[in-house]
Enzyme design. Structure first.
Site, short mmCIF file in Angstrom:
data_model
loop_
_atom_site.label_atom_id
_atom_site.label_comp_id
_atom_site.label_asym_id
_atom_site.label_seq_id
_atom_site.Cartn_x
_atom_site.Cartn_y
_atom_site.Cartn_z
N ALA A 1 -11.80 -6.15 -5.75
CA ALA A 1 -10.54 -5.96 -6.46
C ALA A 1 -10.62 -6.69 -7.80
O ALA A 1 -11.57 -7.45 -8.05
CB ALA A 1 -9.38 -6.52 -5.64
N LYS A 2 -9.67 -6.48 -8.66
CA LYS A 2 -9.57 -7.22 -9.92
C LYS A 2 -8.16 -7.02 -10.45
O LYS A 2 -7.51 -6.03 -10.12
CB LYS A 2 -10.58 -6.65 -10.93
CG LYS A 2 -10.98 -7.64 -12.01
CD LYS A 2 -12.03 -8.59 -11.51
CE LYS A 2 -12.50 -9.54 -12.56
NZ LYS A 2 -13.63 -10.35 -12.07
N GLY A 3 -7.69 -7.94 -11.26
CA GLY A 3 -6.35 -7.77 -11.78
C GLY A 3 -6.12 -8.61 -13.01
O GLY A 3 -7.04 -9.30 -13.49
N VAL B 1 -6.05 -3.90 -9.24
CA VAL B 1 -6.80 -2.73 -8.80
C VAL B 1 -7.56 -3.12 -7.54
O VAL B 1 -8.33 -4.09 -7.55
CB VAL B 1 -7.79 -2.25 -9.89
CG1 VAL B 1 -8.64 -1.09 -9.36
CG2 VAL B 1 -7.04 -1.81 -11.14
N ASP C 1 -10.15 -16.07 -13.33
CA ASP C 1 -11.01 -15.28 -14.21
C ASP C 1 -10.62 -15.71 -15.64
O ASP C 1 -9.99 -16.76 -15.81
CB ASP C 1 -10.75 -13.78 -13.96
CG ASP C 1 -11.89 -12.89 -14.42
OD1 ASP C 1 -12.78 -12.60 -13.62
OD2 ASP C 1 -11.91 -12.48 -15.59
#
Ligand code: NAD
Length: 421
Positions: A101-103, A56, A142
């Protein structure tokens, strides 16, 4: 309340101070791009399995997007959305030139072998290599991913685009990782506490601390607070909770956790009910494990006067509102735990310049950035007569909106967004 609703709540609480239009609110809350990919991986036994991966990309007004990549059985798209947006606000609060962002990949990394994880990571890069990169979107470790995962990403990405260590941060030092990255989030928490307590006229040695979580964030925060003279009286992790009213010996606890896999059974403390940890009598509570742990159900029982958010999103809005009413102080996640992304930024800078910084330089520059961000947040919280979280969001939103305005990405209404400091 879903994680993304909580982030939107905090955003809107701040945006009211800015007199922002609904249209502009919508633009800044919604992610710019949500990518979902299917990844097919051959397991060691020859079986072919499909996994779903997400990225995202929330906002890139201030620079390339930045955020972690998690491998977890329940990678929840709603949570990923919320965390991507938190990254936009976090990078803006500490004024590093990134968006958010992150995923992640829905998988259970604990049941996958080293070579299966490697194939999974490389296959994911095959799917997303054209939307990540040093000037586009820079992932980092993460939950469930680590420096090794980042090394595989560099290698696979470089097959398409040439040698590019700056495509990710949190790499092994041998591959361009930065010194000081491991401790950075915990060190940033220490600097945030020092800055705040100086204004409160309190020395760390006057204060007792309770910490939830003893992973990367919790263990470094505990160690650095302990070394700075603070008394850490209780800690919990997945194996249980321990307390010692005289203060825990954190170096010895780290050795114990390394040898046994957790804090349970540490000889220098009594064990306690982990469910009671957040309500313990102490000055400073540092939730540094999970999101949504301080809720409307338990907030009234929290005794700490100061809450320092080591984890992302540990405080639900209902709890936050109660803390404000009670005169408690919350040092919010988008500032308190930003040390990690700041040193990730230093790593990216070192990679681009092909130059190495000493650990002392990394720590000194991190301190400068955290102290500046604190002063900026404090000034806005004072002039808008609001809590620190709202002050931090005000700072972040106005920086993002102004960058978007001067880039000409939106109409002139963006230019109206200037907080009064
Ligand atoms: P980690 O996996 O290294 O550690 C998590 C810790 O929480 C472990 O000690 C685990 O045992 C403990 N834990 C899990 N469930 C628990 C429970 N129910 N009760 C008590 N303890 C529990 O993760 P981390 O990197 O330390 O991240 C912790 C939090 O901080 C997450 O919210 C993460 O998103 C956030 N964060 C991490 C960084 C970073 O640089 N690592 C930066 C910013 C924010």
């Amino acid at each position: 309340m879903h994680a993304s609703e909580a982030t939107a709540y905090y955003f809107k609480r701040a945006s009211k101070h800015l007199g922002m239009s609904e249209r502009l609110e919508k633009i800044l809350i919604m992610p710019k791009r949500e990518v979902k990919v299917e990844i097919h991986v051959e397991l060691d036994n020859g079986e072919l399995v499909s996994y779903t991966g997400f990225r995202v990309q929330h906002d890139n007004s201030r620079g390339p997007m930045k955020g972690g990549l998690r491998y977890h059985p329940e990678v929840d798209p709603d949570e990923v959305n919320s965390l991507a947006s938190l990254m936009t606000w976090k990078t803006a609060v500490v004024n590093v030139p990134y968006g958010g962002a992150k995923g992640g990949i829905s998988c259970n990394p604990s049941v996958l072998s080293h070579s299966e994880l490697q194939r999974l990571t490389r296959a994911f890069v095959d799917e997303i290599h054209d939307i990540i990169g040093p000037t586009l979107d820079v992932p980092a470790p993460d939950m469930g991913t680590n420096a090794q995962t980042m090394a595989w990403i560099v290698d696979q990405y470089s097959k398409y685009h040439g040698w590019t260590p700056a495509v990710v941060t949190g790499k092994p030092v041998e591959l361009g990782g930065s010194k000081g990255r491991d401790a950075a989030t915990g060190r940033g928490i220490l600097f945030a506490i020092q800055a705040f307590m100086q204004d409160e006229g309190k020395a760390l040695s006057d204060l007792t601390f309770v910490i939830q979580g003893f992973g990367n964030v919790g263990s470094w925060a505990a160690l650095l607070i302990h070394q700075a003279g603070g008394k850490v009286i209780a800690i919990s992790d997945l194996t249980g909770a321990i307390h010692n009213p005289k203060g825990l010996d954190i170096e010895a606890l780290q050795r114990h956790a390394k040898e046994t896999g957790g804090i349970a059974g540490f000889p220098g403390a009594e064990s306690m009910d982990a469910n009671k940890l957040l309500m313990m009598d102490c000055d400073v509570l540092v939730p540094a494990a999970l999101g949504n742990v301080l809720t409307k159900e338990n907030a009234a029982d929290v005794k700490a006067k100061y809450i320092v958010e080591g984890a992302n999103g540990p405080t639900a809005p209902e709890a936050d509102e109660l803390f404000i009413k009670q005169g408690k102080h919350v040092i919010p996640d988008i500032f308190a735990n930003a040390g990690g992304v700041v040193v990730s930024y230093f790593e990216w800078v070192q990679n681009i310049q092909q130059f190495r910084w000493s650990e002392d330089r990394v720590n000194a520059e991190l301190r400068t950035i955290m102290m500046e961000a604190y002063q900026d947040i404090k000034a806005l919280a004072k002039s808008n007569n609001c809590d620190m979280r709202t002050g931090a969001f005000l700072l972040a939103i106005s920086r993002v909106a102004q960058a978007a305005a001067v880039r000409g990405l939106e109409n002139d209404s963006f230019c109206m967004i200037r907080p009064t400091a």
